[in-house]
Design a protein around this motif. Structure first.
Motif, PDB file in Angstrom:
ATOM      1  N   LEU A 148       0.771  -1.000   0.017  1.00 47.27           N
ATOM      2  CA  LEU A 148      -0.013   0.007   0.108  1.00 47.27           C
ATOM      3  C   LEU A 148       1.000   1.111  -0.130  1.00 47.27           C
ATOM      4  O   LEU A 148       0.647   2.655  -0.676  1.00 47.27           O
ATOM      5  CB  LEU A 148      -0.910   0.013   1.217  1.00 47.27           C
ATOM      6  CG  LEU A 148      -1.953  -0.982   1.407  1.00 47.27           C
ATOM      7  CD1 LEU A 148      -2.900  -1.031   2.461  1.00 47.27           C
ATOM      8  CD2 LEU A 148      -2.884  -0.720   0.110  1.00 47.27           C
ATOM      9  N   THR A 149       1.985   1.141   0.745  1.00 49.99           N
ATOM     10  CA  THR A 149       2.816   2.156   0.656  1.00 49.99           C
ATOM     11  C   THR A 149       3.512   2.521  -0.440  1.00 49.99           C
ATOM     12  O   THR A 149       3.632   3.776  -0.926  1.00 49.99           O
ATOM     13  CB  THR A 149       3.724   2.075   1.955  1.00 49.99           C
ATOM     14  OG1 THR A 149       3.349   1.873   3.265  1.00 49.99           O
ATOM     15  CG2 THR A 149       4.968   3.257   1.942  1.00 49.99           C
ATOM     16  N   ASP A 150       3.816   1.432  -1.241  1.00 51.26           N
ATOM     17  CA  ASP A 150       4.375   1.584  -2.202  1.00 51.26           C
ATOM     18  C   ASP A 150       3.565   2.244  -3.396  1.00 51.26           C
ATOM     19  O   ASP A 150       3.870   3.048  -4.242  1.00 51.26           O
ATOM     20  CB  ASP A 150       4.890   0.066  -3.116  1.00 51.26           C
ATOM     21  CG  ASP A 150       6.135  -0.496  -2.285  1.00 51.26           C
ATOM     22  OD1 ASP A 150       6.796   0.290  -1.784  1.00 51.26           O
ATOM     23  OD2 ASP A 150       6.130  -1.796  -2.274  1.00 51.26           O
ATOM     24  N   THR A 151       2.352   1.761  -3.502  1.00 56.23           N
ATOM     25  CA  THR A 151       1.365   2.315  -4.698  1.00 56.23           C
ATOM     26  C   THR A 151       0.988   3.650  -4.208  1.00 56.23           C
ATOM     27  O   THR A 151       1.054   4.592  -5.226  1.00 56.23           O
ATOM     28  CB  THR A 151       0.064   1.573  -4.347  1.00 56.23           C
ATOM     29  OG1 THR A 151       0.107   0.216  -4.640  1.00 56.23           O
ATOM     30  CG2 THR A 151      -0.925   2.107  -5.235  1.00 56.23           C
ATOM     31  N   ALA A 152       1.011   4.240  -2.895  1.00 58.87           N
ATOM     32  CA  ALA A 152       0.899   5.485  -2.661  1.00 58.87           C
ATOM     33  C   ALA A 152       2.204   6.324  -3.056  1.00 58.87           C
ATOM     34  O   ALA A 152       1.921   7.429  -3.668  1.00 58.87           O
ATOM     35  CB  ALA A 152       0.506   5.680  -0.935  1.00 58.87           C
ATOM     36  N   ASP A 153       3.071   5.754  -2.860  1.00 64.51           N
ATOM     37  CA  ASP A 153       4.538   6.556  -2.954  1.00 64.51           C
ATOM     38  C   ASP A 153       4.606   6.698  -4.297  1.00 64.51           C
ATOM     39  O   ASP A 153       4.958   7.735  -5.057  1.00 64.51           O
ATOM     40  CB  ASP A 153       5.602   5.832  -2.525  1.00 64.51           C
ATOM     41  CG  ASP A 153       6.017   6.109  -1.009  1.00 64.51           C
ATOM     42  OD1 ASP A 153       5.190   6.776  -0.626  1.00 64.51           O
ATOM     43  OD2 ASP A 153       6.768   5.589  -0.593  1.00 64.51           O
ATOM     44  N   GLY A 159       9.481   3.628  -8.812  1.00 60.25           N
ATOM     45  CA  GLY A 159      10.299   4.576  -9.680  1.00 60.25           C
ATOM     46  C   GLY A 159       9.323   4.997 -10.805  1.00 60.25           C
ATOM     47  O   GLY A 159       8.401   4.427 -11.181  1.00 60.25           O
ATOM     48  N   VAL A 160       9.951   6.289 -11.232  1.00 65.00           N
ATOM     49  CA  VAL A 160       9.275   6.926 -12.344  1.00 65.00           C
ATOM     50  C   VAL A 160      10.209   7.735 -13.173  1.00 65.00           C
ATOM     51  O   VAL A 160      11.207   8.225 -12.573  1.00 65.00           O
ATOM     52  CB  VAL A 160       8.214   8.058 -11.933  1.00 65.00           C
ATOM     53  CG1 VAL A 160       8.592   9.093 -11.194  1.00 65.00           C
ATOM     54  CG2 VAL A 160       7.508   8.702 -13.193  1.00 65.00           C
ATOM     55  N   LEU A 161      10.196   7.530 -14.436  1.00 63.82           N
ATOM     56  CA  LEU A 161      10.727   8.344 -15.423  1.00 63.82           C
ATOM     57  C   LEU A 161       9.724   9.014 -16.399  1.00 63.82           C
ATOM     58  O   LEU A 161       9.146   8.592 -16.963  1.00 63.82           O
ATOM     59  CB  LEU A 161      11.771   7.481 -16.509  1.00 63.82           C
ATOM     60  CG  LEU A 161      12.624   6.435 -15.821  1.00 63.82           C
ATOM     61  CD1 LEU A 161      13.685   5.931 -16.700  1.00 63.82           C
ATOM     62  CD2 LEU A 161      13.864   7.313 -14.842  1.00 63.82           C
ATOM     63  N   ASP A 162       9.857  10.391 -16.255  1.00 71.46           N
ATOM     64  CA  ASP A 162       9.050  11.200 -17.034  1.00 71.46           C
ATOM     65  C   ASP A 162       9.717  11.968 -17.949  1.00 71.46           C
ATOM     66  O   ASP A 162      10.690  12.565 -17.936  1.00 71.46           O
ATOM     67  CB  ASP A 162       8.324  12.369 -16.178  1.00 71.46           C
ATOM     68  CG  ASP A 162       7.040  13.004 -16.760  1.00 71.46           C
ATOM     69  OD1 ASP A 162       7.483  13.842 -17.499  1.00 71.46           O
ATOM     70  OD2 ASP A 162       5.947  12.937 -16.330  1.00 71.46           O
ATOM     71  N   VAL A 163       9.308  11.633 -19.360  1.00 70.53           N
ATOM     72  CA  VAL A 163      10.149  12.288 -20.435  1.00 70.53           C
ATOM     73  C   VAL A 163       9.263  13.283 -21.124  1.00 70.53           C
ATOM     74  O   VAL A 163       8.459  12.913 -22.091  1.00 70.53           O
ATOM     75  CB  VAL A 163      10.503  11.005 -21.512  1.00 70.53           C
ATOM     76  CG1 VAL A 163      11.325  11.374 -22.503  1.00 70.53           C
ATOM     77  CG2 VAL A 163      10.802   9.702 -20.778  1.00 70.53           C
ATOM     78  N   VAL A 203      11.900   5.673  -4.730  1.00 73.10           N
ATOM     79  CA  VAL A 203      12.075   5.619  -3.676  1.00 73.10           C
ATOM     80  C   VAL A 203      12.425   4.393  -3.065  1.00 73.10           C
ATOM     81  O   VAL A 203      12.456   3.072  -3.683  1.00 73.10           O
ATOM     82  CB  VAL A 203      10.444   5.634  -3.164  1.00 73.10           C
ATOM     83  CG1 VAL A 203      10.336   5.295  -1.422  1.00 73.10           C
ATOM     84  CG2 VAL A 203       9.663   6.754  -3.361  1.00 73.10           C
ATOM     85  N   ILE A 204      13.729   4.432  -2.083  1.00 70.17           N
ATOM     86  CA  ILE A 204      14.387   3.118  -1.855  1.00 70.17           C
ATOM     87  C   ILE A 204      13.978   2.834  -0.411  1.00 70.17           C
ATOM     88  O   ILE A 204      13.764   3.760   0.364  1.00 70.17           O
ATOM     89  CB  ILE A 204      15.812   3.453  -2.031  1.00 70.17           C
ATOM     90  CG1 ILE A 204      16.648   4.505  -1.109  1.00 70.17           C
ATOM     91  CG2 ILE A 204      16.169   3.564  -3.650  1.00 70.17           C
ATOM     92  CD1 ILE A 204      17.941   4.698  -1.059  1.00 70.17           C
ATOM     93  N   GLU A 205      14.277   1.411  -0.075  1.00 70.96           N
ATOM     94  CA  GLU A 205      14.176   1.051   1.195  1.00 70.96           C
ATOM     95  C   GLU A 205      15.121   0.010   1.433  1.00 70.96           C
ATOM     96  O   GLU A 205      14.962  -0.787   0.459  1.00 70.96           O
ATOM     97  CB  GLU A 205      12.803   0.520   1.647  1.00 70.96           C
ATOM     98  CG  GLU A 205      12.418   0.335   2.849  1.00 70.96           C
ATOM     99  CD  GLU A 205      11.196  -0.052   3.404  1.00 70.96           C
ATOM    100  OE1 GLU A 205      10.279   0.508   3.946  1.00 70.96           O
ATOM    101  OE2 GLU A 205      10.633  -1.371   2.799  1.00 70.96           O
ATOM    102  N   ALA A 245       7.075   1.877 -12.495  1.00 74.82           N
ATOM    103  CA  ALA A 245       7.616   0.396 -11.833  1.00 74.82           C
ATOM    104  C   ALA A 245       7.105   0.589 -10.434  1.00 74.82           C
ATOM    105  O   ALA A 245       7.672   1.569  -9.701  1.00 74.82           O
ATOM    106  CB  ALA A 245       8.733  -0.130 -12.258  1.00 74.82           C
ATOM    107  N   VAL A 246       6.458  -0.546 -10.038  1.00 73.17           N
ATOM    108  CA  VAL A 246       6.564  -0.529  -8.365  1.00 73.17           C
ATOM    109  C   VAL A 246       7.152  -2.114  -8.455  1.00 73.17           C
ATOM    110  O   VAL A 246       6.864  -3.018  -8.889  1.00 73.17           O
ATOM    111  CB  VAL A 246       5.081  -0.742  -7.748  1.00 73.17           C
ATOM    112  CG1 VAL A 246       5.143  -1.078  -6.226  1.00 73.17           C
ATOM    113  CG2 VAL A 246       4.563   0.750  -8.134  1.00 73.17           C
ATOM    114  N   ARG A 247       7.729  -2.344  -7.289  1.00 79.98           N
ATOM    115  CA  ARG A 247       8.579  -3.733  -6.628  1.00 79.98           C
ATOM    116  C   ARG A 247       7.352  -4.951  -7.023  1.00 79.98           C
ATOM    117  O   ARG A 247       6.523  -4.719  -5.979  1.00 79.98           O
ATOM    118  CB  ARG A 247       9.271  -3.479  -5.579  1.00 79.98           C
ATOM    119  CG  ARG A 247       9.958  -5.008  -5.236  1.00 79.98           C
ATOM    120  CD  ARG A 247      10.863  -4.691  -4.054  1.00 79.98           C
ATOM    121  NE  ARG A 247      11.492  -5.872  -3.820  1.00 79.98           N
ATOM    122  CZ  ARG A 247      12.369  -6.184  -2.474  1.00 79.98           C
ATOM    123  NH1 ARG A 247      12.508  -5.059  -1.820  1.00 79.98           N
ATOM    124  NH2 ARG A 247      12.931  -7.431  -2.235  1.00 79.98           N
TER     125      ARG A 247
END
Length: 282
Positions: A9-14, A123-127, A114-116, A136-138
């Protein structure tokens, strides 16, 4: 230890947060794009523009206001020792591919992860110029503009397009060179790795001296697409660690790396390792 429901849930929110931040950051960068922004040289060689600094200021304020308990690792921000050792941290490159940005090339991006526990969680790459958003989410796959991407090798017998320097290509063993097609340089390292993740490239070499902000988001994108970003010893990378568990943005360097999609066979990877072992650049 298995991932908890809270982690997911935290990953999705992040991810939602950093997508929003990257989208706005891209708009800020575009205000300077093609308009000859002021430029300085870091360490006498690496350019940084007023656009990089403006984007970095926005991201730091926006993201840390939303997550005040997170650490902060950015190419353009001085070390904040009070933020080392946090459980999670943002890893940011405000404009990955500054030289491309300044030259009017469209292959640059805003990169946020976001790392832990030394690993990227989302992660996001905006071009912005190309209107591409890679996320991507782990454990949940990698996507471009909402469509799943996959790292695959050509299965039609064609050669493998690999991004590398011309000197590296010329030094490939003859038997290996016949399997590889030279791919032109992509200024943004993160975007180049993303091209591996969506099968435009079979692989790429990564220059020694790359930093967390260059790699964290792209590493997760590639791994979630089915590829790998590995050291020459075949090991995965760790982020936010310098001589111990504390997160830091000190300019430490990763070893020379190989970004290889799934299916890049061990024999070929071995040849690439041998080739790179005597080089510091790619």
């Amino acid at each position: 230890m298995p991932e908890s429901k809270t982690d997911k849930l935290t990953d999705t929110a992040d991810l939602q947060l950093i997508r929003e931040a990257a989208a706005e950051a891209g708009k800020i960068a575009l205000r300077y794009y093609g308009k000859d922004p002021e430029v300085w040289l870091k360490n006498g060689q690496s350019p940084v523009s007023e656009a990089d600094l403006a984007v970095d200021r926005f991201l730091q304020e926006f993201l840390l206001q939303a997550r005040p308990d997170y650490g902060w690792i950015s190419e353009e921000t001085a070390t904040d020792e009070q933020r080392t050792g946090r459980k999670r941290a943002f890893v940011v490159d405000p404009i990955d591919g500054t030289r491309a940005f300044l030259a009017g090339d469209n292959q640059w991006c805003v990169s946020i992860a976001v790392i832990e526990d030394a690993k990227p969680r989302c992660g996001v790459l905006d071009v912005p110029v190309r209107k591409e958003v890679l996320t991507a989410v782990r454990g949940q796959g990698a996507f471009q503009n909402g469509k799943a991407i996959s790292a695959q090798l050509p299965d039609d017998g064609s050669s493998y397009p690999v991004a590398m320097s011309r000197s590296h290509f010329n030094e490939l063993p003859e038997g290996f060179r016949s399997k590889v097609a030279f791919a032109s340089y992509v200024p943004s390292l993160a975007y180049r790795i993303a091209k591996v993740g969506r099968s435009e490239l079979a692989g790429t070499f990564v220059r020694g001296g790359a930093h967390d902000w260059d790699l964290a988001a792209a590493d997760l994108l590639l791994s979630e697409a089915g590829g790998k970003l590995l050291t020459l010893e075949g090991q995965a990378l760790s982020y936010g660690i310098v001589n111990g568990p504390a997160m830091s943005q000190k300019p430490f360097s990763h070893d020379v790396l190989v970004a290889a999609v799934a299916g890049f066979d061990n024999e070929m990877l071995s040849v690439v390792r041998q080739l790179l072992s005597g080089h510091s650049n790619a």
